[in-house]
Design a protein around this motif. Structure first.
Motif, PDB file in Angstrom:
ATOM      1  N   LEU A 132       0.884 -21.841   6.819  1.00  0.00           N
ATOM      2  CA  LEU A 132       0.919 -21.917   8.185  1.00  0.00           C
ATOM      3  C   LEU A 132       0.119 -20.501   8.795  1.00  0.00           C
ATOM      4  O   LEU A 132       0.656 -19.570   8.813  1.00  0.00           O
ATOM      5  CB  LEU A 132       2.359 -21.886   8.731  1.00  0.00           C
ATOM      6  CG  LEU A 132       3.292 -22.987   7.987  1.00  0.00           C
ATOM      7  CD1 LEU A 132       4.723 -22.833   8.497  1.00  0.00           C
ATOM      8  CD2 LEU A 132       2.835 -24.176   8.491  1.00  0.00           C
ATOM      9  N   GLY A 133      -0.901 -20.908   9.298  1.00  0.00           N
ATOM     10  CA  GLY A 133      -1.941 -19.799   9.721  1.00  0.00           C
ATOM     11  C   GLY A 133      -1.956 -18.584   8.670  1.00  0.00           C
ATOM     12  O   GLY A 133      -2.527 -18.908   7.841  1.00  0.00           O
TER      13      GLY A 133
ATOM     14  N   MET B  44       9.916 -26.654   5.461  1.00  0.00           N
ATOM     15  CA  MET B  44       8.931 -27.447   5.532  1.00  0.00           C
ATOM     16  C   MET B  44       9.265 -28.774   4.559  1.00  0.00           C
ATOM     17  O   MET B  44       9.549 -28.614   3.342  1.00  0.00           O
ATOM     18  CB  MET B  44       7.566 -27.253   5.118  1.00  0.00           C
ATOM     19  CG  MET B  44       6.450 -27.753   5.830  1.00  0.00           C
ATOM     20  SD  MET B  44       6.537 -28.059   7.440  1.00  0.00           S
ATOM     21  CE  MET B  44       6.294 -26.240   7.977  1.00  0.00           C
ATOM     22  N   THR B  45       9.239 -29.985   5.269  1.00  0.00           N
ATOM     23  CA  THR B  45       9.604 -31.161   4.600  1.00  0.00           C
ATOM     24  C   THR B  45       8.275 -31.698   3.988  1.00  0.00           C
ATOM     25  O   THR B  45       7.366 -31.991   4.751  1.00  0.00           O
ATOM     26  CB  THR B  45      10.510 -32.224   5.204  1.00  0.00           C
ATOM     27  OG1 THR B  45       9.861 -32.416   6.625  1.00  0.00           O
ATOM     28  CG2 THR B  45      11.813 -31.480   5.494  1.00  0.00           C
ATOM     29  N   LEU B  46       8.337 -32.481   2.849  1.00  0.00           N
ATOM     30  CA  LEU B  46       7.260 -33.233   2.002  1.00  0.00           C
ATOM     31  C   LEU B  46       7.871 -34.221   1.628  1.00  0.00           C
ATOM     32  O   LEU B  46       9.022 -34.320   1.058  1.00  0.00           O
ATOM     33  CB  LEU B  46       6.430 -32.447   1.369  1.00  0.00           C
ATOM     34  CG  LEU B  46       5.976 -30.872   1.796  1.00  0.00           C
ATOM     35  CD1 LEU B  46       7.057 -29.757   1.253  1.00  0.00           C
ATOM     36  CD2 LEU B  46       4.625 -30.713   1.345  1.00  0.00           C
ATOM     37  N   ASP B  47       7.180 -35.552   1.509  1.00  0.00           N
ATOM     38  CA  ASP B  47       7.514 -36.823   0.779  1.00  0.00           C
ATOM     39  C   ASP B  47       6.412 -36.832  -0.278  1.00  0.00           C
ATOM     40  O   ASP B  47       5.216 -36.596  -0.016  1.00  0.00           O
ATOM     41  CB  ASP B  47       7.423 -37.947   1.584  1.00  0.00           C
ATOM     42  CG  ASP B  47       8.762 -37.970   2.352  1.00  0.00           C
ATOM     43  OD1 ASP B  47       9.768 -37.130   2.244  1.00  0.00           O
ATOM     44  OD2 ASP B  47       8.646 -38.790   3.334  1.00  0.00           O
ATOM     45  N   LEU B  48       6.874 -37.434  -1.618  1.00  0.00           N
ATOM     46  CA  LEU B  48       5.845 -37.853  -2.443  1.00  0.00           C
ATOM     47  C   LEU B  48       6.062 -39.427  -2.653  1.00  0.00           C
ATOM     48  O   LEU B  48       7.361 -39.759  -2.957  1.00  0.00           O
ATOM     49  CB  LEU B  48       6.464 -37.123  -3.806  1.00  0.00           C
ATOM     50  CG  LEU B  48       5.548 -37.511  -4.999  1.00  0.00           C
ATOM     51  CD1 LEU B  48       3.986 -36.906  -4.974  1.00  0.00           C
ATOM     52  CD2 LEU B  48       6.099 -37.050  -6.442  1.00  0.00           C
TER      53      LEU B  48
ATOM     54  N   TYR C 154      11.754 -14.678  12.165  1.00  0.00           N
ATOM     55  CA  TYR C 154      11.846 -15.860  11.587  1.00  0.00           C
ATOM     56  C   TYR C 154      11.391 -17.099  13.257  1.00  0.00           C
ATOM     57  O   TYR C 154      11.599 -16.420  14.378  1.00  0.00           O
ATOM     58  CB  TYR C 154      13.628 -16.153  11.958  1.00  0.00           C
ATOM     59  CG  TYR C 154      14.142 -15.504  10.790  1.00  0.00           C
ATOM     60  CD1 TYR C 154      14.684 -16.122   9.415  1.00  0.00           C
ATOM     61  CD2 TYR C 154      14.426 -14.126  10.749  1.00  0.00           C
ATOM     62  CE1 TYR C 154      15.080 -15.516   8.498  1.00  0.00           C
ATOM     63  CE2 TYR C 154      14.789 -13.519   9.455  1.00  0.00           C
ATOM     64  CZ  TYR C 154      15.196 -14.140   8.406  1.00  0.00           C
ATOM     65  OH  TYR C 154      15.892 -13.355   7.393  1.00  0.00           O
ATOM     66  N   ARG C 155      11.173 -18.387  12.708  1.00  0.00           N
ATOM     67  CA  ARG C 155      10.795 -19.111  13.936  1.00  0.00           C
ATOM     68  C   ARG C 155      12.186 -19.991  13.999  1.00  0.00           C
ATOM     69  O   ARG C 155      12.769 -20.583  12.993  1.00  0.00           O
ATOM     70  CB  ARG C 155       9.626 -20.050  13.694  1.00  0.00           C
ATOM     71  CG  ARG C 155       9.275 -20.944  14.623  1.00  0.00           C
ATOM     72  CD  ARG C 155       8.355 -21.673  14.613  1.00  0.00           C
ATOM     73  NE  ARG C 155       7.656 -22.261  15.851  1.00  0.00           N
ATOM     74  CZ  ARG C 155       6.740 -22.945  15.891  1.00  0.00           C
ATOM     75  NH1 ARG C 155       5.747 -23.425  14.741  1.00  0.00           N
ATOM     76  NH2 ARG C 155       6.319 -23.818  17.082  1.00  0.00           N
ATOM     77  N   VAL C 156      12.609 -20.118  15.405  1.00  0.00           N
ATOM     78  CA  VAL C 156      13.980 -21.031  15.780  1.00  0.00           C
ATOM     79  C   VAL C 156      13.423 -22.272  16.208  1.00  0.00           C
ATOM     80  O   VAL C 156      12.667 -22.452  17.307  1.00  0.00           O
ATOM     81  CB  VAL C 156      14.435 -20.114  16.777  1.00  0.00           C
ATOM     82  CG1 VAL C 156      15.804 -20.907  17.137  1.00  0.00           C
ATOM     83  CG2 VAL C 156      15.125 -18.958  16.464  1.00  0.00           C
ATOM     84  N   VAL C 157      13.866 -23.401  15.592  1.00  0.00           N
ATOM     85  CA  VAL C 157      13.471 -24.845  15.822  1.00  0.00           C
ATOM     86  C   VAL C 157      14.911 -25.560  15.726  1.00  0.00           C
ATOM     87  O   VAL C 157      15.642 -25.338  15.070  1.00  0.00           O
ATOM     88  CB  VAL C 157      12.665 -25.418  14.928  1.00  0.00           C
ATOM     89  CG1 VAL C 157      12.381 -26.861  15.341  1.00  0.00           C
ATOM     90  CG2 VAL C 157      11.126 -24.743  14.803  1.00  0.00           C
TER      91      VAL C 157
ATOM     92  N   VAL D 101       8.802 -27.541  12.491  1.00  0.00           N
ATOM     93  CA  VAL D 101       8.350 -26.241  12.238  1.00  0.00           C
ATOM     94  C   VAL D 101       6.766 -26.037  12.411  1.00  0.00           C
ATOM     95  O   VAL D 101       6.171 -24.726  12.804  1.00  0.00           O
ATOM     96  CB  VAL D 101       8.770 -25.597  10.573  1.00  0.00           C
ATOM     97  CG1 VAL D 101       8.120 -24.253  10.484  1.00  0.00           C
ATOM     98  CG2 VAL D 101       9.969 -25.773  10.408  1.00  0.00           C
ATOM     99  N   LEU D 102       6.192 -27.035  12.157  1.00  0.00           N
ATOM    100  CA  LEU D 102       4.452 -26.874  12.675  1.00  0.00           C
ATOM    101  C   LEU D 102       3.899 -27.241  13.937  1.00  0.00           C
ATOM    102  O   LEU D 102       2.662 -27.184  14.162  1.00  0.00           O
ATOM    103  CB  LEU D 102       3.925 -27.836  11.482  1.00  0.00           C
ATOM    104  CG  LEU D 102       3.911 -27.496  10.042  1.00  0.00           C
ATOM    105  CD1 LEU D 102       3.383 -28.911   9.355  1.00  0.00           C
ATOM    106  CD2 LEU D 102       3.275 -26.347   9.723  1.00  0.00           C
ATOM    107  N   ALA D 103       5.042 -27.249  14.755  1.00  0.00           N
ATOM    108  CA  ALA D 103       4.647 -27.377  16.254  1.00  0.00           C
ATOM    109  C   ALA D 103       3.724 -26.318  16.559  1.00  0.00           C
ATOM    110  O   ALA D 103       3.835 -25.242  16.228  1.00  0.00           O
ATOM    111  CB  ALA D 103       5.827 -27.449  17.058  1.00  0.00           C
TER     112      ALA D 103
END
Length: 359
Positions: free
Chosen positions: A349-350, A1-5, A134-137, A54-56
């Motif tokens: 995530l859930g 999961m990507t995050l910005d600061l 695993y989730r495939v994206v 990934v959060l779709a």
């Protein structure tokens, strides 16, 4: 999961590109954990960008404001102060997500004594196997979490999942099936492919069989990997016995899909060949890049040249720092906590939990 600061220059609680300054970006590890460390005092914004999608199919949940382990608004404003030259910490930048339409993947692990690729009522159900989801994206695999097959029933399940493409991998090391041949998923490289649309997916079963004329090369007790604080990775495994065993090969890949590179130039010889006692092994993988995910596969070879594979296990290499992450476990709930040097927060995530820290 990507995050910005972001540094919230105008202190308005909103990300204003061109006004606010992007301090850095990061990614959560396999346990959903992340940290922003070494920050000076100031007003910041943490923004979940999810650049890889990934959060779709998931929605942000609403929790108690400014409270650790509760979901916050996105972006989330954090102010770090300084007292006597010591910058404060913040543990509350947590984000929770759950599937808009929660779905389930389930199945069993069994000994396929008649070798037909399907469970029959007389066949033994196996507890204690590790199932990894695993989730495939866009062709890339992201670890959702791991669980173990249940006592008596051999049953496993992953709940609260959004629609999408998934892969399930079974590791039977340390169970009565260790070293046996997989009779299911033979056309897909021992991996169960699952597509969730609008209904749950059941009967994702894993069967294993050992021909009676083949010896068991080695009984595995465990196989895992740990990210070290100096940036390297320790790959560790242990055996319960080493009968008819001639050695190991260790492979590393960028993902479960490979490609695979053998790390050892020569066969790793057993410590107690032919013994009914086991041994512990450690391989130091020092040629790794920080914040890069690696996947390992262990092969044991017996005296007849028969190979049995164990794993895989995955880990993200840490930057050399004072923070150490244990990146692969067999727990059924991936909401594991993380002890960081100064601060921690999380992203869920859930039933998945993402943690991070501002320091």
């Amino acid at each position: 999961m990507t995050l910005d600061l972001w540094l919230d220059v105008n202190n308005n609680g909103v990300v204003d590109p061109g006004v606010d300054n992007l301090v850095r970006s990061t990614m959560t590890d396999e346990n959903g954990q992340y940290a922003f460390a070494g920050l000076p005092a100031g007003a910041y914004l943490v923004d979940v960008t999810d650049a890889r999608g990934v959060l779709a199919g998931m929605a942000l949940t609403d929790g108690a404001d400014a409270t650790d382990d509760y979901s916050q608004v996105d972006p989330y404003a954090v102010t770090l102060s300084s007292t006597g030259g010591i910058v404060s910490s913040d543990f509350t930048a947590d984000f929770g997500y759950m599937a808009s339409t929660p779905l389930t993947i389930s199945g069993i692990v069994f000994e396929d004594s008649i070798k037909n690729g399907a469970w029959d009522a007389a066949e033994i159900l196996i507890p204690g196997a590790t199932l990894s989801l695993y989730r495939v994206v866009d062709g890339e695999w992201f670890l959702v979490g791991s669980t173990t097959s249940a006592p008596t029933t051999g049953f496993y399940e992953f709940t609260d999942l959004p629609a999408g493409e998934y892969r399930v991998v079974a590791d039977v090391s340390g169970t009565p099936l260790s070293g046996k041949f997989q009779t299911t998923q033979t056309a897909t490289g021992a991996v169960q492919h699952v597509t969730l649309e609008s209904a749950n997916s059941a009967n994702n079963d894993f069967g294993f069989y050992a021909p009676p004329y083949l010896p068991t090369a080695v009984t595995m007790a465990y196989f895992s990997a740990t990210a070290r604080s100096d940036g390297a990775i320790d790959v560790i495994w242990g055996t319960a016995m080493e009968l008819d065993h001639v050695g190991f090969n260790l492979y590393r890949g960028a993902s479960l899909a490979g490609p695979w590179e053998r790390l050892n130039s020569a066969l790793i010889t057993p410590q107690f060949p032919g013994a009914t006692t086991g041994a512990d092994y450690t391989w130091l993988d020092a040629v790794v890049e920080p914040d890069t995910r690696y996947t390992y596969l262990l092969e044991d070879v017996d005296t007849q040249g028969v190979s049995t594979f164990h794993g895989p296990v995955s880990i993200t290499a840490s930057p050399p720092a004072a923070v150490t992450l244990v990146a692969f476990g067999a727990g059924g709930n991936p909401f594991a906590g993380l002890s960081l040097l100064l601060a921690l927060a999380s992203l869920a995530l859930g039933s998945w939990k993402r943690r991070r820290a501002l320091l």
